[in-house]
Design an enzyme around this catalytic site. Structure first.
Site, PDB file in Angstrom:
ATOM      1  CB  SER A  85       3.003   2.082   5.887  1.00  0.00           C
ATOM      2  OG  SER A  85       1.787   2.182   6.527  1.00  0.00           O
ATOM      3  CG  HIS A 118      -0.479   0.428   2.495  1.00  0.00           C
ATOM      4  ND1 HIS A 118      -0.045  -0.480   3.455  1.00  0.00           N
ATOM      5  CD2 HIS A 118      -0.321   1.673   3.036  1.00  0.00           C
ATOM      6  CE1 HIS A 118       0.369   0.207   4.513  1.00  0.00           C
ATOM      7  NE2 HIS A 118       0.196   1.522   4.284  1.00  0.00           N
ATOM      8  CG  ASP A 150      -0.041  -3.773   2.794  1.00  0.00           C
ATOM      9  OD1 ASP A 150       0.462  -3.379   1.693  1.00  0.00           O
ATOM     10  OD2 ASP A 150      -0.221  -3.016   3.766  1.00  0.00           O
TER      11      ASP A 150
HETATM   12  C1  4AZ Z   1      -1.019   3.853   8.408  1.00  0.00           C
HETATM   13  O1  4AZ Z   1      -1.828   4.770   8.290  1.00  0.00           O
HETATM   14  C2  4AZ Z   1      -1.047   3.053   9.677  1.00  0.00           C
HETATM   15  N1  4AZ Z   1      -1.216   1.397  14.377  1.00  0.00           N
HETATM   16  C3  4AZ Z   1      -0.169   2.059   9.826  1.00  0.00           C
HETATM   17  C4  4AZ Z   1      -0.167   1.329  10.983  1.00  0.00           C
HETATM   18  C5  4AZ Z   1      -1.051   1.567  11.963  1.00  0.00           C
HETATM   19  C6  4AZ Z   1      -1.970   2.570  11.826  1.00  0.00           C
HETATM   20  C7  4AZ Z   1      -1.981   3.316  10.638  1.00  0.00           C
HETATM   21  C8  4AZ Z   1      -1.022   0.719  13.181  1.00  0.00           C
HETATM   22  O2  4AZ Z   1      -0.204   3.594   7.558  1.00  0.00           O
END
Ligand code: 4AZ
Length: 711
Positions: A659, A492, A549
């Protein structure tokens, strides 16, 4: 002056055009008589005759009739005969008379080709004497029986002929321009394969004033040898070497002699097909001379020296014209001619006695050249040899720190006969230095640090951490270095939810930064370009779900591992121990922190792995309750390819911007760090009763391996 000379002089005058009175040729015979004959001669008379016959003859006179008044000493009447001004006699008298000088049948012969006669009578001829009748004829002169002073007319052989004579010379001599002298004819040429030659007259004394040159010439490729046959005797002097007569042998650039004396010279092996023998003598001496036998054999080329570490075939002490040899080197040696390496070498003994190749080769140890450079490694020479990298030299490859040799075999290579560095297991392939994974220099303390509610990661504590950004959009993500060319991240990151699948070109806009903890510092560097992005085929950006993902980024180049760049290890497919509930792992990134700002410094937080069922139920409950970022559409579910981490108590979590970053677990057995998860999604950040959801990397091990090994 001899008659011959006179004749020649006249001839010379004639041919030179000097005027000689033109007249009828002189007669060969004739007749004269006294005045009035056959009647009595008158008183008081005087008559003269000049008889002439051709050159080279004499005049012979004989009386047919003679009757001149007799008187004492012929003082009254007389006939006087002259030759060359001298008198041959004064004649008078009658056939039976006692007074006077009656010539009778006597033959009167002149010295040369003329004869003069003088007749005179006094005042009375009372008895009526008739006078005389004489006949003359030309008779030949035998010049050969004459002498020219002390010497005979010819040097050697004289031939008399009518009116003339000529000289000739014995065999081995040549008549000289004077028509008389003979000189030894010793300009001789020999072209047979063998033969004898000697001084003129040998073994009798050789002539004086010789200047002889005997030339022996045989076919090219053959060499002449000379052997003297005794007796050898050339005039010598006890103090000065060969001052009078000399024998010299010349060939190529060599001269033997001058030779003289009585000692038979040693045989001469000229190694030449052209030899000249020069013999000069002075004006005196009485020595017997010399004789030699010459023979020929194939010419010899210079002897060869044996070659070190090689062979010459055929090997002979000597080589002759048309012999040829081949050089070969022992195993492990190569044929070198100067600086040039040869495939083979052969040479031929030529007609001039030289080898057709100028430079003799040598055998040098085979050389494998400098071993190939091992990326992220080095080699060490194990053998000490005079020839560097020569045959049988040994080297050992080893890898730099943070790399390990990934090939079978010890890394040891030997310089082979085929001039290649050869390992007994893997052959000529050089080893591969594979990055060592999961071994940071400064590992995280397994304490209570936070990311969302975490702490700053010290430099080198999360050295696999990658920072991904497309600077134009200002978005950021994390990634995990695998090996030295791959970064594992979330799908993503490239295809956010609700967006269509981007092209490779779009995806390549992201740049990867490694080896630092400060974003500001990182992006001021060059970064590593993206070569290709593999999004997991199962990831569906258009659905709300985060299944699969996962993305693998192939970097544009290999990165060098350092204290701050170390890859993480991939978990094996069956790795349940690495996902055991409550197992502490660490997640890191530059995402949003609890003060709701993106971090500049890398943060990390320790989180326990959550029990899968508990997590799934908690996430379900949270969405039902409308907590945490749910879009109100489809419910997000925790599937097989995911796992959760978190305390359930809130605060400590990963968040937006993290991420794609890794969730890593330390495995004590191997003392290595494994990337078991990739930050994927959550319901908000740090909320109570929810967890962070991570892509379960072990589930995708085959997919990852497949891409990394085939790309
Ligand atoms: C994001 O927005 C995201 N707490 C990634 C991980 C988490 C929350 C949001 C996990 O990429």
């Amino acid at each position: 002056m001899s008659r011959g000379v006179w004749m020649r002089l006249l001839l010379l005058l004639a041919t030179a055009g000097i005027t000689v009175p033109a007249s009828a040729p002189d007669p060969m015979f004739g007749m004269i008589s006294s005045p009035g004959y056959p009647v009595s001669y008158p008183n008081e008379t005087e008559s003269e005759w000049s008889l002439k016959v051709p050159q080279g003859y004499r005049v012979q006179l004989q009386f047919s009739y003679f009757e001149i008044e007799p008187s004492q000493r012929c003082i009254y009447d007389s006939l006087e005969v002259f030759t060359e001004g001298t008198s041959l006699g004064v004649f008078c008298g009658t056939v039976n008379g006692v007074l006077g000088n009656y010539p009778g049948d006597q033959l009167l012969i002149s010295q040369n080709n003329s004869m003069n006669l003088k007749f005179k009578s006094d005042f009375s001829n009372e008895e009526e004497y008739v006078g005389f009748l004489a006949h003359y004829k030309a008779i030949d002169i035998d010049e050969c029986s004459q002498t020219d002073g002390e010497d005979s007319i010819c040097d050697q052989v004289c031939h008399n002929s009518l009116g003339s004579f000529f000289c000739s010379c014995r065999r081995g001599y040549k008549l000289q321009a004077d028509g008389k002298s003979c000189e030894a004819q010793c300009e001789e040429f020999f072209d047979q394969v063998s033969g004898h030659l000697s001084s003129p007259e040998y073994p009798s004394a050789y002539p004086t004033k010789l200047s002889c040159n005997y030339s022996i010439r045989v076919e090219s490729g053959f060499a002449i040898s000379l052997e003297f046959v005794p007796p050898f005797d050339i005039e010598d002097h006890y103090e000065v070497h060969c001052p009078y007569d000399q024998l010299t042998v010349q060939y190529r650039n060599t001269q033997v002699g001058p030779l003289c004396g009585k000692v038979n010279p040693e045989p001469i092996d000229t190694q030449s097909n052209a030899v000249d023998i020069i013999f000069n003598t002075d004006g005196s001496g009485d020595n017997r001379g010399w004789k030699l036998f010459y023979s020929t054999d194939r010419i010899r080329c210079p002897d060869l020296m044996s070659v070190e570490h090689g062979t010459i075939a055929p090997w002979q002490d000597h080589y002759w014209y048309l012999d040829h040899v081949t050089y070969t080197c022992d195993v492990g040696y190569k044929i070198m001619q100067g600086e040039q390496e040869l495939k083979s070498f052969a040479m031929l003994c030529q007609g001039d006695g030289s080898w057709d190749k100028g430079l003799i080769p040598t055998c040098q140890l085979t050389d494998c050249g400098v071993p190939e450079i091992l990326p992220n490694g080095r080699f060490q020479t194990l053998t000490s040899s005079s020839v560097r990298n020569g045959y049988l030299s040994e080297i050992k490859y080893s890898c730099n720190e943070r790399y390990q040799i990934e090939t079978q075999g010890s890394g040891q290579y030997t310089c082979s006969m085929s001039r290649e560095w050869m390992n007994n297991v893997v052959g000529v392939t050089i080893p591969y230095c594979a990055p060592v994974c999961g071994k940071p220099d400064h590992p995280l303390n397994r304490g209570t640090a936070r990311i969302f509610g975490g702490s700053l990661a010290p430099p080198g504590s999360v050295p696999w951490q990658a920072f991904l950004t497309d600077r134009s959009r200002g978005e950021r993500a994390g990634g995990v270095l695998l090996g030295d060319r791959w970064v594992l991240t979330a799908a993503h990151v490239f295809q956010p939810k609700g967006k269509a699948r981007p092209s490779q070109e779009e995806m390549r806009r992201l740049r990867v930064y490694l080896g630092g903890t400060s974003v500001r510092r990182l992006v001021s560097g060059e970064g590593v370009p993206v070569e290709l992005v593999h999004l997991h085929e199962g990831y569906d950006g258009l659905s709300e779900q985060y299944a699969h993902d996962l993305a693998l980024v192939r970097l544009g180049r290999r990165v060098t591992l350092t204290e701050e760049v170390v890859p993480a290890c991939l978990p094996p497919t069956a790795a349940s121990a690495l996902y055991a509930p409550a197992l502490l792992g660490y997640v890191s990134g530059w995402g949003v922190t609890q003060d709701n700002r993106l971090a500049d410094k890398l943060h990390y937080v320790g989180l326990p792995v959550a029990e899968q069922g508990e997590c799934a139920r908690a996430m379900e409950r949270a969405q039902q309750a409308g907590r945490g970022g749910g879009s109100g559409g489809q419910r997000l579910s925790v599937t097989r390819g995911m796992f959760c981490a978190g305390t359930g108590l809130g605060l400590r979590d990963s968040c937006q911007g993290d991420s794609g970053g890794g969730f890593v677990v330390h495995q004590p057995e191997s003392d290595s760090w494994f990337v078991t998860g990739i930050v994927s999604w959550g319901l908000g950040c740090g909320k109570e009763d929810t967890y962070g959801v991570y892509t379960r990397v072990s589930e995708y091990r085959d997919w990852i391996d497949n891409i990394m090994t085939t790309a």
